[in-house]
Motif scaffolding. Structure first.
Motif, PDB file in Angstrom:
ATOM      1  N   VAL A   1      10.161   2.998  -5.207  1.00 26.50           N
ATOM      2  CA  VAL A   1       9.126   1.976  -5.417  1.00 26.50           C
ATOM      3  C   VAL A   1       9.711   0.768  -6.151  1.00 26.50           C
ATOM      4  O   VAL A   1       9.417  -0.391  -5.823  1.00 26.50           O
ATOM      5  CB  VAL A   1       7.944   2.571  -6.207  1.00 26.50           C
ATOM      6  N   ALA A   2      10.562   1.038  -7.140  1.00 26.36           N
ATOM      7  CA  ALA A   2      11.191  -0.056  -7.887  1.00 26.36           C
ATOM      8  C   ALA A   2      12.052  -0.918  -6.975  1.00 26.36           C
ATOM      9  O   ALA A   2      12.020  -2.156  -7.053  1.00 26.36           O
ATOM     10  CB  ALA A   2      12.028   0.509  -9.029  1.00 26.36           C
ATOM     11  N   ASN A   3      12.817  -0.282  -6.109  1.00 29.97           N
ATOM     12  CA  ASN A   3      13.690  -1.029  -5.200  1.00 29.97           C
ATOM     13  C   ASN A   3      12.891  -1.939  -4.281  1.00 29.97           C
ATOM     14  O   ASN A   3      13.275  -3.086  -4.026  1.00 29.97           O
ATOM     15  CB  ASN A   3      14.541  -0.061  -4.379  1.00 29.97           C
ATOM     16  N   HIS A   4      11.758  -1.425  -3.781  1.00 32.55           N
ATOM     17  CA  HIS A   4      10.896  -2.264  -2.934  1.00 32.55           C
ATOM     18  C   HIS A   4      10.306  -3.417  -3.751  1.00 32.55           C
ATOM     19  O   HIS A   4      10.203  -4.544  -3.271  1.00 32.55           O
ATOM     20  CB  HIS A   4       9.770  -1.427  -2.332  1.00 32.55           C
ATOM     21  N   SER A   5       9.928  -3.122  -4.985  1.00 36.08           N
ATOM     22  CA  SER A   5       9.288  -4.134  -5.818  1.00 36.08           C
ATOM     23  C   SER A   5      10.246  -5.244  -6.219  1.00 36.08           C
ATOM     24  O   SER A   5       9.833  -6.381  -6.445  1.00 36.08           O
ATOM     25  CB  SER A   5       8.705  -3.476  -7.070  1.00 36.08           C
ATOM     26  N   LEU A   6      11.532  -4.920  -6.316  1.00 34.39           N
ATOM     27  CA  LEU A   6      12.528  -5.924  -6.690  1.00 34.39           C
ATOM     28  C   LEU A   6      12.638  -7.049  -5.661  1.00 34.39           C
ATOM     29  O   LEU A   6      13.051  -8.152  -5.996  1.00 34.39           O
ATOM     30  CB  LEU A   6      13.901  -5.261  -6.847  1.00 34.39           C
ATOM     31  N   SER A   7      12.262  -6.738  -4.428  1.00 35.86           N
ATOM     32  CA  SER A   7      12.462  -7.704  -3.346  1.00 35.86           C
ATOM     33  C   SER A   7      11.409  -8.807  -3.317  1.00 35.86           C
ATOM     34  O   SER A   7      11.501  -9.745  -2.532  1.00 35.86           O
ATOM     35  CB  SER A   7      12.466  -6.982  -1.988  1.00 35.86           C
ATOM     36  N   SER A   8      10.392  -8.703  -4.171  1.00 32.33           N
ATOM     37  CA  SER A   8       9.316  -9.695  -4.172  1.00 32.33           C
ATOM     38  C   SER A   8       9.072 -10.213  -5.577  1.00 32.33           C
ATOM     39  O   SER A   8       8.986  -9.442  -6.537  1.00 32.33           O
ATOM     40  CB  SER A   8       8.020  -9.083  -3.616  1.00 32.33           C
ATOM     41  N   SER A   9       8.931 -11.523  -5.688  1.00 29.23           N
ATOM     42  CA  SER A   9       8.645 -12.119  -6.995  1.00 29.23           C
ATOM     43  C   SER A   9       7.268 -11.727  -7.506  1.00 29.23           C
ATOM     44  O   SER A   9       7.011 -11.755  -8.711  1.00 29.23           O
ATOM     45  CB  SER A   9       8.737 -13.649  -6.901  1.00 29.23           C
ATOM     46  N   LEU A  10       6.384 -11.320  -6.599  1.00 25.06           N
ATOM     47  CA  LEU A  10       5.034 -10.930  -6.984  1.00 25.06           C
ATOM     48  C   LEU A  10       4.990  -9.546  -7.618  1.00 25.06           C
ATOM     49  O   LEU A  10       4.090  -9.237  -8.405  1.00 25.06           O
ATOM     50  CB  LEU A  10       4.101 -10.965  -5.766  1.00 25.06           C
ATOM     51  N   THR A  11       5.943  -8.694  -7.270  1.00 23.30           N
ATOM     52  CA  THR A  11       5.923  -7.309  -7.761  1.00 23.30           C
ATOM     53  C   THR A  11       7.092  -6.989  -8.690  1.00 23.30           C
ATOM     54  O   THR A  11       7.140  -5.899  -9.260  1.00 23.30           O
ATOM     55  CB  THR A  11       5.949  -6.331  -6.573  1.00 23.30           C
ATOM     56  N   LYS A  12       8.001  -7.922  -8.845  1.00 23.05           N
ATOM     57  CA  LYS A  12       9.194  -7.656  -9.643  1.00 23.05           C
ATOM     58  C   LYS A  12       8.860  -7.315 -11.090  1.00 23.05           C
ATOM     59  O   LYS A  12       9.571  -6.538 -11.739  1.00 23.05           O
ATOM     60  CB  LYS A  12      10.123  -8.880  -9.597  1.00 23.05           C
ATOM     61  N   TYR A  13       7.755  -7.860 -11.603  1.00 24.87           N
ATOM     62  CA  TYR A  13       7.370  -7.628 -13.002  1.00 24.87           C
ATOM     63  C   TYR A  13       7.094  -6.147 -13.278  1.00 24.87           C
ATOM     64  O   TYR A  13       7.207  -5.678 -14.420  1.00 24.87           O
ATOM     65  CB  TYR A  13       6.118  -8.434 -13.347  1.00 24.87           C
TER      66      TYR A  13
ATOM     67  N   THR B   1       0.835  -1.201   0.000  1.00 23.90           N
ATOM     68  CA  THR B   1       0.000   0.000   0.000  1.00 23.90           C
ATOM     69  C   THR B   1       0.869   1.249   0.000  1.00 23.90           C
ATOM     70  O   THR B   1       0.545   2.245  -0.656  1.00 23.90           O
ATOM     71  CB  THR B   1      -0.936   0.004   1.220  1.00 23.90           C
ATOM     72  N   ALA B   2       1.975   1.197   0.734  1.00 19.90           N
ATOM     73  CA  ALA B   2       2.914   2.334   0.753  1.00 19.90           C
ATOM     74  C   ALA B   2       3.443   2.601  -0.646  1.00 19.90           C
ATOM     75  O   ALA B   2       3.500   3.759  -1.094  1.00 19.90           O
ATOM     76  CB  ALA B   2       4.058   2.053   1.716  1.00 19.90           C
ATOM     77  N   ASN B   3       3.821   1.541  -1.348  1.00 17.79           N
ATOM     78  CA  ASN B   3       4.340   1.700  -2.711  1.00 17.79           C
ATOM     79  C   ASN B   3       3.315   2.343  -3.634  1.00 17.79           C
ATOM     80  O   ASN B   3       3.657   3.156  -4.498  1.00 17.79           O
ATOM     81  CB  ASN B   3       4.778   0.351  -3.280  1.00 17.79           C
ATOM     82  N   GLY B   4       2.043   1.967  -3.460  1.00 19.14           N
ATOM     83  CA  GLY B   4       0.991   2.572  -4.266  1.00 19.14           C
ATOM     84  C   GLY B   4       0.911   4.071  -4.044  1.00 19.14           C
ATOM     85  O   GLY B   4       0.757   4.852  -4.986  1.00 19.14           O
TER      86      GLY B   4
END
Length: 289
Positions: A181-193, A153-156
């Motif tokens: 936001v990209a750096n946080h997303s890299l840490s999860s396979s669900l959001t890496k895309y 939610t924070a990333n959103g």
């Protein structure tokens, strides 16, 4: 004309609120009773679709709860006021939500405070058109969500803030937020895309700031963070745009945009940023002639 049920309840609430405490009743008890009556009046006004009056009555309830020292109840009353004010009175809704946030933060309920701050951001954005304040509220909400480990939610919120920074021409701040936001997303396979989208937006912001050197350097950095990035359409598109901006080549820039749009339809945000970049190329060309 006879008063409506809501008006009758409001009159009773006002009378109780303004009454003197008797020998056998405390001030706290008086405000508790008045608060209950204001709440009933507010709900009755809501049934009558008188939302301004409903919000005002909930605000009076909140005042009573605060005088009782009941911060939780005061926060709830202010939130109810905001929900009524949202029906046509955005400025009052923002004021009520801000009061809600004040009490929630005092209570240490930062997740709920973030929810209400996000509501404030959306009202500024959708009703008032105040992009700057909307951006501030999204960032504040994002910080509180992060504190509560609600990272998705924070990333959103941070992504929404980045979009607004870009619209406001605050490109350095936008790049920082997109990369966060990209750096946080890299840490999860669900959001890496989704990382390639954030990096594309960051790159476009660097180009909108007329800084192809930073844009190119950042692309190299992204390639180190994710070795698959250079093979993506987003990375190749960004590289073509960077070369065109660097060379002040408007024709090459336009070709790259048209070809990309034919396969991946550009959204409004990208279209606006790409137009700003193109204007920068045109201005640079004019300065050379």
């Amino acid at each position: 004309m006879a008063p409506s049920p809501a008006q009758v309840l409001l009159a009773k609430a006002d009378k109780k609120y303004n009454s003197s405490a008797g020998w056998f009743t405390s001030s706290s008890s008086k405000f508790e009773e008045a608060g209950d009556l204001y709440q009933q009046a507010a709900n009755s006004f809501k049934l009558e679709k008188l939302f301004k009056e409903s919000g005002d009555a909930f605000a009076k309830e909140a005042e009573c709860r605060e005088k009782q020292g009941e911060r939780n109840d005061a926060a709830n009353a202010w939130w109810n006021a905001a929900k009524s004010y949202k029906k046509g009175h955005p400025d009052l809704a923002i004021r009520a939500l801000s009061s809600t946030v004040t009490f929630l933060t005092l209570l240490g309920r930062f997740r709920q405070a973030a929810d209400r701050e996000k509501e404030i951001a959306q009202i500024y954005l959708q009703e008032s058109g105040d992009l700057g304040r909307a951006c501030e509220s999204f960032e504040r909400a994002g910080d509180w969500y992060s504190q509560e480990d609600a990272n998705a939610t924070a990333n959103g919120c941070f992504k929404d803030a980045a979009d607004l920074h870009a619209q406001l021409g605050q490109f350095t701040q936008a790049v920082t937020r997109y990369e966060q936001v990209a750096n946080h997303s890299l840490s999860s396979s669900l959001t890496k895309y989704s990382v390639k989208e954030y990096w594309l937006r960051a790159g476009l912001c660097a180009l909108a700031a007329r800084d192809p050197v930073t844009a190119r350097r950042n692309q190299d950095k992204y390639a180190i963070q994710d070795v698959t990035f250079p093979s993506t359409r987003e990375s190749k598109f960004l590289a073509l745009l960077t070369d065109a901006v660097d060379a002040n080549d408007e024709d090459a820039y336009t070709r790259a945009v048209v070809e990309y749009d034919q396969i991946t339809k550009l959204d409004n945000w990208k279209t606006n940023i790409l137009l700003r970049i193109k204007q920068g190329i045109q201005e640079a060309e004019e300065n050379l002639t």
